[in-house]
Motif scaffolding. Structure first.
Motif, short mmCIF file in Angstrom:
data_model
loop_
_atom_site.label_atom_id
_atom_site.label_comp_id
_atom_site.label_asym_id
_atom_site.label_seq_id
_atom_site.Cartn_x
_atom_site.Cartn_y
_atom_site.Cartn_z
N LEU A 144 0.94 6.19 8.94
CA LEU A 144 -0.32 5.44 8.96
C LEU A 144 -1.19 5.87 10.13
O LEU A 144 -2.04 5.11 10.61
N SER A 172 1.61 -2.21 5.05
CA SER A 172 1.11 -0.84 4.77
C SER A 172 2.20 0.17 4.42
O SER A 172 1.98 1.00 3.53
N GLU A 214 -1.67 -6.58 1.33
CA GLU A 214 -2.57 -5.45 1.50
C GLU A 214 -2.94 -4.90 0.12
O GLU A 214 -2.20 -5.05 -0.85
N LEU A 216 -4.75 -1.38 -1.93
CA LEU A 216 -5.05 0.05 -1.79
C LEU A 216 -5.57 0.58 -3.12
O LEU A 216 -4.98 0.31 -4.18
N PHE A 254 -5.62 3.51 10.58
CA PHE A 254 -5.36 4.06 9.23
C PHE A 254 -6.58 4.06 8.33
O PHE A 254 -6.49 4.45 7.17
N GLY A 286 -9.34 -7.56 7.25
CA GLY A 286 -9.75 -6.24 7.72
C GLY A 286 -9.64 -5.24 6.59
O GLY A 286 -8.83 -5.40 5.68
N VAL A 294 -4.07 9.91 6.57
CA VAL A 294 -3.10 9.06 5.85
C VAL A 294 -2.94 9.56 4.42
O VAL A 294 -1.82 9.68 3.90
N ALA A 309 -8.78 0.49 1.52
CA ALA A 309 -7.60 -0.37 1.75
C ALA A 309 -8.06 -1.62 2.48
O ALA A 309 -9.10 -1.62 3.13
N MET A 312 -4.82 -8.70 4.52
CA MET A 312 -5.14 -10.10 4.88
C MET A 312 -3.87 -10.91 5.09
O MET A 312 -2.78 -10.50 4.68
N GLY A 313 -4.02 -12.05 5.76
CA GLY A 313 -2.89 -12.95 5.99
C GLY A 313 -3.01 -14.17 5.09
O GLY A 313 -3.91 -14.97 5.28
C1 2NL Z 1 -5.81 -6.80 8.78
C2 2NL Z 1 -6.19 -5.41 8.49
C3 2NL Z 1 -5.75 -3.58 7.09
C4 2NL Z 1 -5.14 -1.63 5.87
C5 2NL Z 1 -4.84 -2.89 6.35
C6 2NL Z 1 -4.08 0.35 4.87
C7 2NL Z 1 -2.98 0.80 4.16
C8 2NL Z 1 -2.89 2.13 3.88
C9 2NL Z 1 -3.87 3.00 4.24
C10 2NL Z 1 -4.92 2.48 4.92
CL1 2NL Z 1 -1.54 2.73 3.05
N1 2NL Z 1 -5.01 1.18 5.23
N2 2NL Z 1 -4.15 -0.97 5.15
C11 2NL Z 1 -6.38 -1.11 6.08
C12 2NL Z 1 -7.30 -1.82 6.82
C13 2NL Z 1 -7.00 -3.07 7.33
O1 2NL Z 1 -5.37 -4.81 7.54
O2 2NL Z 1 -6.45 -7.45 9.55
N3 2NL Z 1 -4.76 -7.33 8.15
C14 2NL Z 1 -4.33 -8.67 8.34
#
Ligand code: 2NL
Length: 344
Positions: A144, A172, A214, A216, A254, A286, A294, A309, A312-313
């Motif tokens: 990542l 991820s 997540e 994708l 990532f 996000g 990646v 991608a 979230m929670g």
């Molecule tokens: C957040 C932000 C995020 C991703 C997760 C992701 C996964 C792959 C490639 C690229 Cl395989 N990105 N996941 C991308 C952006 C944000 O999470 O605040 N999560 C609670």
């Protein structure tokens, strides 16, 4: 003496006949067969009898005692049968009475929210793919774009099993694994829910173990506007059709570019209130365009493919949707808390 015994027998049998309850019967038993009863007395007085009389009277006394005992036993069986009969007749079941409510369980609030989010994305063509919670350093970080020594690793400090194996800090790696496993490098459209772990101190908004979902989407010509359209649909379906979204620039290793998504505050509709800390907006998740490195590490040519991608929670989503004020409510399983959401 013979006559006396015979009289005793008649008298006792008469009393047995008259007894109408088990208690009466017990009284008869005590009165005639008890230690202080007349038959015991007769037997006790046998010493005074002559040798010839003794066996005759003895035999008769035993016979009388046997007959009385037998009569009592028979009567007892009769009374018991009659009582059962009476009980069966009286205690009929009123089948028209309403049933006693049986307490039923229900899905945990977090389960309901995760399933709602899953259904929503399935409706937009995403597949649900899960991955292991015990991960390798490679899939959790390297794949990542978080190489060893990257400063962002500090924020995701985790529980290590060995130097190279840890509890995943996000979902991820499940997505990186899925991309990797696709041999013909066809498009990917997936969401990945599950538990994640971080070395953190628990409080009202932090937990060392929580959940993530997540998403994708990797294909030819996937653009930022696709991301925005999908997330807008998610926000409106989850929180109400009157909600607006806004994307702000952010950073994730990532994704490039990276964004943070807010939804308009439903309390003040963007005017500014205490729920949204006077900004009119509430941070939800996000996201970003998948970093070319990646894609490349997963075997997708970044010159041909692009993707978005997001992460979230579910706890945060549920807290916002239902006004839950402490993340620990999700894990402490107080039935009074959980019961409120059985219809959710
Ligand atoms: C957040 C932000 C995020 C991703 C997760 C992701 C996964 C792959 C490639 C690229 Cl395989 N990105 N996941 C991308 C952006 C944000 O999470 O605040 N999560 C609670």
């Amino acid at each position: 003496m013979k006559e006396q015994l015979q009289e005793l027998e008649n008298e006792a049998l008469q009393k047995v006949e008259e007894a109408s309850s088990l208690k009466d019967l017990q009284n008869v038993r005590v009165a005639y067969l008890g230690k202080k009863g007349p038959i015991t007395e007769v037997l006790r007085g046998m010493g005074k009898l002559s040798k010839e009389e003794r066996p005759v009277i003895g035999e008769l006394a035993n016979k009388v005692r046997g007959n009385i005992a037998e009569a009592i036993d028979n009567k007892k069986a009769n009374i018991e049968a009659a009582e059962l009969e009476k009980q069966l007749a009286e205690e009929t079941i009123d089948v028209t009475l309403p049933g006693r409510p049986v307490p039923t369980g229900g899905p945990h609030l977090l389960t309901s929210i995760v399933e709602e989010i899953e259904d929503l994305f399935i409706g937009m063509g995403f597949e649900v793919r899960e991955g292991p919670e015990v991960e390798t350093d490679y899939y959790n970080f390297e794949a990542l774009n978080l190489p060893k020594g990257h400063p962002a690793r500090d924020m995701q400090d985790s529980f290590y099993i060995t130097e190279e194996i840890l509890l995943r800090t996000h979902t991820s790696p499940a997505q990186a694994r899925t991309m990797n496993a696709i041999e013909d490098k066809r498009p990917v459209k997936m969401i990945s829910p599950g538990k994640v772990y971080r070395r953190d101190t628990d409080d009202a908004t932090h937990s060392h173990q929580f959940t993530q979902i997540e998403g994708l989407y990797v294909d030819k010509n996937v653009r930022m506007s696709d991301l925005k359209g999908v997330l807008d649909r998610f926000a409106k379906q989850m929180f109400g059709e009157d909600r607006e979204i806004r994307l702000r620039p952010s950073f994730f290793p990532f994704t490039e570019p990276s964004v943070e998504m807010d939804i308009s505050c439903k309390v003040c509709h963007g005017e500014g209130c205490s729920v949204c800390k006077k900004t009119g907006w509430i941070e939800i998740l996000g996201a970003g365009m998948v970093h070319p490195r990646v894609l490349e590490m997963a075997g997708y040519d970044p010159k041909v493919y692009s993707g978005f991608a997001f992460g979230m929670g579910p706890e945060r989503i549920a807290m916002l949707k239902f006004g839950v004020d402490d993340i620990r409510h999700f894990y402490t399983n107080d039935i009074r808390f959980l019961k409120q959401y059985h219809q959710a």
